[in-house]
Design an enzyme around this catalytic site. Structure first.
Site, mmCIF file in Angstrom:
data_model
loop_
_atom_site.group_PDB
_atom_site.id
_atom_site.type_symbol
_atom_site.label_atom_id
_atom_site.label_comp_id
_atom_site.label_asym_id
_atom_site.label_seq_id
_atom_site.Cartn_x
_atom_site.Cartn_y
_atom_site.Cartn_z
ATOM 1 N N ASP A 8 0.908 -1.020 -0.259
ATOM 2 C CA ASP A 8 -0.011 -0.159 -0.004
ATOM 3 C C ASP A 8 0.904 1.173 -0.017
ATOM 4 O O ASP A 8 2.262 1.110 -0.111
ATOM 5 C CB ASP A 8 -0.930 0.153 1.123
ATOM 6 C CG ASP A 8 -0.266 0.031 2.603
ATOM 7 O OD1 ASP A 8 0.769 0.177 2.570
ATOM 8 O OD2 ASP A 8 -1.200 0.266 3.527
ATOM 9 N N CYS A 65 2.728 -3.415 4.063
ATOM 10 C CA CYS A 65 1.896 -2.114 4.248
ATOM 11 C C CYS A 65 2.782 -1.792 5.712
ATOM 12 O O CYS A 65 3.986 -1.889 5.883
ATOM 13 C CB CYS A 65 0.386 -2.688 4.877
ATOM 14 S SG CYS A 65 0.401 -3.704 6.230
ATOM 15 N N THR A 67 2.676 -1.864 8.940
ATOM 16 C CA THR A 67 3.014 -3.020 9.937
ATOM 17 C C THR A 67 2.935 -4.337 9.334
ATOM 18 O O THR A 67 3.830 -5.247 10.139
ATOM 19 C CB THR A 67 1.806 -3.048 11.090
ATOM 20 O OG1 THR A 67 0.633 -3.487 10.600
ATOM 21 C CG2 THR A 67 1.692 -1.870 11.789
ATOM 22 N N HIS A 98 9.102 -24.325 8.930
ATOM 23 C CA HIS A 98 8.039 -24.873 9.725
ATOM 24 C C HIS A 98 6.522 -24.680 9.212
ATOM 25 O O HIS A 98 5.737 -25.531 9.511
ATOM 26 C CB HIS A 98 8.073 -24.057 11.369
ATOM 27 C CG HIS A 98 9.347 -24.552 11.998
ATOM 28 N ND1 HIS A 98 9.509 -24.222 13.487
ATOM 29 C CD2 HIS A 98 10.272 -25.160 11.508
ATOM 30 C CE1 HIS A 98 10.579 -24.941 13.916
ATOM 31 N NE2 HIS A 98 11.268 -25.289 12.603
ATOM 32 N N HIS A 134 6.313 -31.023 11.267
ATOM 33 C CA HIS A 134 5.824 -29.710 10.528
ATOM 34 C C HIS A 134 4.932 -30.152 9.328
ATOM 35 O O HIS A 134 3.957 -29.296 9.106
ATOM 36 C CB HIS A 134 7.046 -29.107 10.239
ATOM 37 C CG HIS A 134 8.171 -28.487 11.183
ATOM 38 N ND1 HIS A 134 7.604 -28.052 12.193
ATOM 39 C CD2 HIS A 134 9.337 -29.044 11.417
ATOM 40 C CE1 HIS A 134 8.446 -27.890 13.121
ATOM 41 N NE2 HIS A 134 9.510 -28.442 12.558
HETATM 42 C C1 RB5 Z 1 -2.001 2.365 6.540
HETATM 43 O O1 RB5 Z 1 -1.811 3.888 7.306
HETATM 44 C C2 RB5 Z 1 -1.739 1.516 7.678
HETATM 45 O O2 RB5 Z 1 -2.786 1.295 8.288
HETATM 46 C C3 RB5 Z 1 -1.597 0.271 6.835
HETATM 47 O O3 RB5 Z 1 -0.140 0.340 5.842
HETATM 48 C C4 RB5 Z 1 -1.349 -1.050 7.603
HETATM 49 O O4 RB5 Z 1 -0.288 -0.831 8.394
HETATM 50 C C5 RB5 Z 1 -2.285 -1.876 8.082
HETATM 51 O O5 RB5 Z 1 -1.986 -2.837 8.775
#
Ligand code: RB5
Length: 153
Positions: A8, A65, A67, A98, A134
Site C-alpha cells: 500500500d 503495509c 505494519t 515450519h 511440521h
Molecule cells: C496505513 O496507514 C496502515 O494502516 C496500513 O499500511 C497497515 O499498516 C495496516 O495494517
C-alpha cells in the site's frame, strides 16, 4: 519462481528496491502495485496478490503495509494462503521451514530496508522442513480451512 508483489502507500517508497532485490535473486516479480504514494486500501492489494497465490498463478507473494498486519489478516482469508508477518531473518526462515508460508508480510514502518532484504532472502532460500511434525501441522491447517470454508467457493 514467480513471486507476486504488492504494497500500500506505506510501502510505496521501498517497493522498487524490493522488486529489484527479488529479481537479483533470480526470480520473476509480478507487480500488483500500488504505483503511487496516494493513500489506498491494503485490502485491494492483498486480495490481488493472495488471489494469484491461491489460484496457483504464482508460487509465492510478498505483501507490505505499515505494519504488515492488515495485509496478513486479509491474505489469510484466501484458500491455500499461509501468510506470515515477519520482523527478523530468523522468523522469516522459520515461517518457511515450519509453516511453509507462501506469503511474506513485511512492515514498511517498523523494519529497516536492509533487514527486509535479509528476511526476503531467508524466506526464499529456506525449504519447507521434511520433518513429519511440521508437515502434519501444515496439513492440519489445510483441514481447518476446508472445515471452516465448507460450501464457499
Ligand atoms: C496505513 O496507514 C496502515 O494502516 C496500513 O499500511 C497497515 O499498516 C495496516 O495494517
Amino acid at each position: 519462481m514467480n513471486i507476486a508483489f504488492g504494497c500500500d502507500h506505506a510501502g510505496y517508497k521501498l517497493r522498487d528496491g524490493i522488486i529489484n532485490f527479488v529479481e537479483s535473486l533470480g526470480h520473476r516479480v509480478i507487480d500488483y502495485g500500488t504505483h503511487s504514494a496516494a493513500s489506498c486500501d491494503y485490502t485491494e492489494i492483498a486480495g490481488a496478490v493472495s488471489g494469484a497465490v491461491s489460484s496457483g498463478e504464482v508460487q509465492r507473494g510478498i505483501l507490505m503495509c505499515g505494519t504488515g498486519i492488515g495485509m496478513s489478516i486479509a491474505a489469510n482469508k484466501f484458500r491455500g494462503v499461509r501468510a506470515a508477518v515477519c520482523w527478523n531473518r530468523e522468523v522469516a526462515k522459520l515461517c518457511a521451514e515450519h509453516n511453509n508460508a507462501n506469503i511474506l508480510c513485511l512492515s514498511a514502518r517498523f523494519s529497516k530496508p536492509e533487514d527486509i532484504q535479509d528476511m526476503i532472502e531467508a524466506w526464499i532460500k529456506t525449504p519447507f522442513s521434511p520433518e513429519a511434525r511440521h508437515r502434519q501441522r501444515v496439513e492440519k491447517i489445510g483441514k481447518l480451512e476446508e472445515k471452516m470454508c465448507k460450501g464457499r467457493k
